[in-house]
Motif scaffolding. Sequence first.
Motif, PDB file in Angstrom:
ATOM      1  N   ARG A 253     -38.689 -25.477   8.422  1.00  0.00           N
ATOM      2  CA  ARG A 253     -39.350 -26.769   8.202  1.00  0.00           C
ATOM      3  C   ARG A 253     -38.526 -27.660   7.278  1.00  0.00           C
ATOM      4  O   ARG A 253     -38.338 -28.854   7.538  1.00  0.00           O
ATOM      5  N   ASP A 254     -38.008 -27.081   6.199  1.00  0.00           N
ATOM      6  CA  ASP A 254     -37.204 -27.863   5.262  1.00  0.00           C
ATOM      7  C   ASP A 254     -35.915 -28.340   5.913  1.00  0.00           C
ATOM      8  O   ASP A 254     -35.460 -29.470   5.669  1.00  0.00           O
ATOM      9  N   ALA A 255     -35.304 -27.488   6.732  1.00  0.00           N
ATOM     10  CA  ALA A 255     -34.067 -27.871   7.411  1.00  0.00           C
ATOM     11  C   ALA A 255     -34.319 -29.006   8.404  1.00  0.00           C
ATOM     12  O   ALA A 255     -33.514 -29.940   8.518  1.00  0.00           O
ATOM     13  N   VAL A 256     -35.443 -28.936   9.115  1.00  0.00           N
ATOM     14  CA  VAL A 256     -35.789 -30.010  10.054  1.00  0.00           C
ATOM     15  C   VAL A 256     -36.026 -31.319   9.306  1.00  0.00           C
ATOM     16  O   VAL A 256     -35.588 -32.382   9.739  1.00  0.00           O
ATOM     17  N   GLU A 257     -36.711 -31.234   8.188  1.00  0.00           N
ATOM     18  CA  GLU A 257     -36.983 -32.441   7.407  1.00  0.00           C
ATOM     19  C   GLU A 257     -35.689 -33.112   6.967  1.00  0.00           C
ATOM     20  O   GLU A 257     -35.590 -34.328   6.921  1.00  0.00           O
ATOM     21  N   GLN A 258     -34.679 -32.307   6.666  1.00  0.00           N
ATOM     22  CA  GLN A 258     -33.397 -32.856   6.241  1.00  0.00           C
ATOM     23  C   GLN A 258     -32.549 -33.320   7.418  1.00  0.00           C
ATOM     24  O   GLN A 258     -31.775 -34.277   7.295  1.00  0.00           O
ATOM     25  N   GLY A 259     -32.683 -32.658   8.571  1.00  0.00           N
ATOM     26  CA  GLY A 259     -31.722 -32.920   9.642  1.00  0.00           C
ATOM     27  C   GLY A 259     -32.244 -33.482  10.940  1.00  0.00           C
ATOM     28  O   GLY A 259     -31.473 -33.651  11.890  1.00  0.00           O
ATOM     29  N   VAL A 266     -32.566 -26.297  18.577  1.00  0.00           N
ATOM     30  CA  VAL A 266     -33.163 -25.104  17.982  1.00  0.00           C
ATOM     31  C   VAL A 266     -32.082 -24.079  17.653  1.00  0.00           C
ATOM     32  O   VAL A 266     -32.089 -23.468  16.578  1.00  0.00           O
ATOM     33  N   SER A 267     -31.135 -23.903  18.542  1.00  0.00           N
ATOM     34  CA  SER A 267     -30.064 -22.930  18.312  1.00  0.00           C
ATOM     35  C   SER A 267     -29.240 -23.294  17.087  1.00  0.00           C
ATOM     36  O   SER A 267     -28.827 -22.418  16.318  1.00  0.00           O
ATOM     37  N   ALA A 268     -28.989 -24.588  16.904  1.00  0.00           N
ATOM     38  CA  ALA A 268     -28.202 -25.020  15.744  1.00  0.00           C
ATOM     39  C   ALA A 268     -28.934 -24.713  14.445  1.00  0.00           C
ATOM     40  O   ALA A 268     -28.327 -24.258  13.466  1.00  0.00           O
ATOM     41  N   TYR A 269     -30.248 -24.941  14.423  1.00  0.00           N
ATOM     42  CA  TYR A 269     -31.022 -24.616  13.223  1.00  0.00           C
ATOM     43  C   TYR A 269     -31.038 -23.108  12.988  1.00  0.00           C
ATOM     44  O   TYR A 269     -30.897 -22.637  11.847  1.00  0.00           O
ATOM     45  N   ALA A 270     -31.215 -22.330  14.061  1.00  0.00           N
ATOM     46  CA  ALA A 270     -31.238 -20.868  13.921  1.00  0.00           C
ATOM     47  C   ALA A 270     -29.915 -20.359  13.365  1.00  0.00           C
ATOM     48  O   ALA A 270     -29.893 -19.527  12.449  1.00  0.00           O
ATOM     49  N   LEU A 273     -29.469 -21.244   9.664  1.00  0.00           N
ATOM     50  CA  LEU A 273     -30.357 -20.500   8.762  1.00  0.00           C
ATOM     51  C   LEU A 273     -30.119 -18.995   8.804  1.00  0.00           C
ATOM     52  O   LEU A 273     -30.668 -18.254   7.989  1.00  0.00           O
ATOM     53  N   GLY A 274     -29.310 -18.548   9.771  1.00  0.00           N
ATOM     54  CA  GLY A 274     -29.009 -17.123   9.862  1.00  0.00           C
ATOM     55  C   GLY A 274     -30.073 -16.312  10.568  1.00  0.00           C
ATOM     56  O   GLY A 274     -30.180 -15.091  10.342  1.00  0.00           O
ATOM     57  N   TYR A 275     -30.873 -16.932  11.444  1.00  0.00           N
ATOM     58  CA  TYR A 275     -31.907 -16.240  12.188  1.00  0.00           C
ATOM     59  C   TYR A 275     -31.538 -16.197  13.669  1.00  0.00           C
ATOM     60  O   TYR A 275     -30.803 -17.057  14.171  1.00  0.00           O
ATOM     61  N   SER A 276     -32.090 -15.228  14.362  1.00  0.00           N
ATOM     62  CA  SER A 276     -31.992 -15.263  15.815  1.00  0.00           C
ATOM     63  C   SER A 276     -32.974 -16.303  16.340  1.00  0.00           C
ATOM     64  O   SER A 276     -33.955 -16.649  15.663  1.00  0.00           O
ATOM     65  N   ARG A 277     -32.721 -16.787  17.528  1.00  0.00           N
ATOM     66  CA  ARG A 277     -33.634 -17.768  18.122  1.00  0.00           C
ATOM     67  C   ARG A 277     -35.030 -17.169  18.276  1.00  0.00           C
ATOM     68  O   ARG A 277     -36.034 -17.833  18.046  1.00  0.00           O
ATOM     69  N   ARG A 278     -35.081 -15.880  18.641  1.00  0.00           N
ATOM     70  CA  ARG A 278     -36.382 -15.227  18.829  1.00  0.00           C
ATOM     71  C   ARG A 278     -37.159 -15.170  17.519  1.00  0.00           C
ATOM     72  O   ARG A 278     -38.369 -15.415  17.493  1.00  0.00           O
TER      73      ARG A 278
END
Length: 350
Positions: A253-259, A266-270, A273-278
């Motif tokens: 949520r914080d990353a979306v608010e900034q970007g 979605v893949s770029a945010y994942a 942040l170091g998470y898998s898309r799933r």
Amino acid sequence: MTDRTQRAADKDSGDTGSGDTGFGATGSGDTDSRDTGSGDTGFGATGSRDTGSGATRGDGNADRDRIRTFPFPAELAVGGVGMQMGPMGTDRTWHAHAPLHRVHRIDFHVVMLFTDGPVRHMIDFAEYEATAGDVLWIRPGQVHRFSRDSVYRGTVLTMQPGFLPRSTVEATGLYRYDLPPLLHPEPAQLTALRTALDQLHREYEDTVTLPLSLHAAVLRHTLTAFLLRLAHLAASSARTSRQQTDSTFTRFRDAVEQGFATNHSVSAYADALGYSRRTLVRAVRAATGETPKGFIDKRVVLEAKRLLAHTDLPIGRVGVAVGFPDAANFSKFFHLHTGQTPVAFRAELR
């Protein structure tokens, strides 16, 4: 008398429980032209500053191309701490050149506990009606407007981002924009909130018994206790209390608010942040009931609506501001999510 004590002495020390004295606005439309540099800690009196996202004074085009955003007036807080509080009333404004009935943004949190009503208040294109015992929580960046016709009575608390540590921010859901801004406490909850707010007010005004550093620390702890109660109420009303501590969603949520203005992937945010898309899909769906893509698109649409409704930016420039360099693609996206073209949406509100 110390400088800190003098500021406290200059401050209106009205009882937060009564809500009968000045600190707030009726939405009457009159600007407050008084000199706010005197240490008056009334509701939102910010002196003459505004942030870079506000308009440059004297430039009419800039006024129309931006939603004015007003900063937290730290220099007016008792002891210079990152919060203010006091009773609402009839004669204040965030800024000498911005009547409260005009739409605007603030870069800090506002919590209003009402002792009278009804009061109508617009937040991000939704009208809310509050009455005695209700709480209204406005978060940084939200576009809002005070009513011309409502009289605001009660207690108002403002908080500067960064005043509380990160762990408290997550635990209290300070940036849970998905939670409802208008809260209706049950009698027992309301009593507990008022007790916590009264204690916070006493600590806020006590600038004598502790050194400044300890005074600020006590305020943070007391403010946290109040916000935890408030956050529980907000989460319960949205049936999402178990999601408050989901750091995966919080970080997304914080990353979306900034970007969101430049990144819709979605893949770029994942990846960032170091998470898998799933993992991201599970966390966002658990917290909001939406997919990550739906969450991003909803934020983009909200910002586009804000700019279309409250600025005179050309449609193409609105699209660019939310990540669509091509005006036709922006129009298709906006129509898909709202059922209206950007032109029709703007015309409907004017």
